[in-house]
Scaffold this motif. Structure first.
Motif, short mmCIF file in Angstrom:
data_model
loop_
_atom_site.label_atom_id
_atom_site.label_comp_id
_atom_site.label_asym_id
_atom_site.label_seq_id
_atom_site.Cartn_x
_atom_site.Cartn_y
_atom_site.Cartn_z
N ALA A 23 0.84 -1.21 0.00
CA ALA A 23 0.00 0.00 0.00
C ALA A 23 0.87 1.25 0.00
CB ALA A 23 -0.93 0.00 1.21
N THR A 70 -5.11 1.63 -1.90
CA THR A 70 -6.19 1.60 -0.90
C THR A 70 -6.64 0.17 -0.65
OG1 THR A 70 -6.90 3.80 -1.59
CG2 THR A 70 -8.49 2.48 -0.37
N TYR A 73 -4.16 -1.40 1.58
CA TYR A 73 -4.29 -0.82 2.92
C TYR A 73 -5.48 -1.44 3.66
CZ TYR A 73 -4.96 2.56 6.66
OH TYR A 73 -5.12 3.13 7.89
N VAL A 109 -14.32 -1.70 -3.43
CA VAL A 109 -13.18 -1.02 -4.04
C VAL A 109 -12.87 -1.62 -5.41
CG1 VAL A 109 -10.74 -0.44 -3.78
CG2 VAL A 109 -12.23 -0.34 -1.80
#
Length: 159
Positions: A23, A70, A73, A109
């Motif tokens: 990330a 993201t 993460y 996502v």
């Protein structure tokens, strides 16, 4: 044996560290790409529709880097919360209590990433490639993922 298996959950820290490094790398690379692109744009100073289209495409690709960062993460945070300790300070929307929470956040996502990929293809379209098939394939994947999210949530609400 139960103690060993219970303590083995800390092996997940390796995945957490790896995802966090991935990330961080994606975010830093995206930032450096942004800075490089802005500098290049200022130095050339060319203003035209063609340059604007190319610039738009490059920024969309950079956003894709940030979105992928993201994803990594969210994986790092989610795995840490699930296996190591739920007592970390994150925004409420990022709080992950179950593996299903993590899957749902990741799927959301991924849907955005697919949309950005298609947008990048549209912006760079040369009029010759067939985007209908590509768009239909992405739409089918997004529809399937959305169905999974909604049916899974509906099934979870029945319990």
């Amino acid at each position: 044996m139960a103690n060993i298996l219970g303590a083995s959950r800390f092996l997940i820290i390796l995945a957490v560290i790896g995802a966090l490094i991935a990330a961080t790398t994606m975010m830093i690379f995206g930032l450096l790409e942004t800075i490089n692109l802005v500098q290049k744009t200022i130095v050339t100073g060319e203003v035209s529709r063609k340059v604007a289209k190319a610039l738009s495409l490059e920024f969309i690709e950079i956003i894709d880097l940030f979105l992928l960062g993201t994803v990594f993460y969210i994986v790092a945070i989610g795995l840490y919360e699930l296996f190591i300790s739920p007592n970390i300070t994150v925004p409420k929307w990022l709080s992950i209590k179950t593996l299903d929470d993590l899957k749902n956040k990741l799927i959301a996502v991924v849907i955005v990433v697919l949309g950005v990929l298609f947008l990048g293809q549209i912006v760079s379209w040369d009029g010759e490639r067939d985007l209908l098939g590509y768009g239909a394939a992405i739409a089918l994947v997004i529809a399937g993922l959305t169905y999974f999210l909604t049916s899974h949530k509906a099934g979870g609400d029945k319990k």
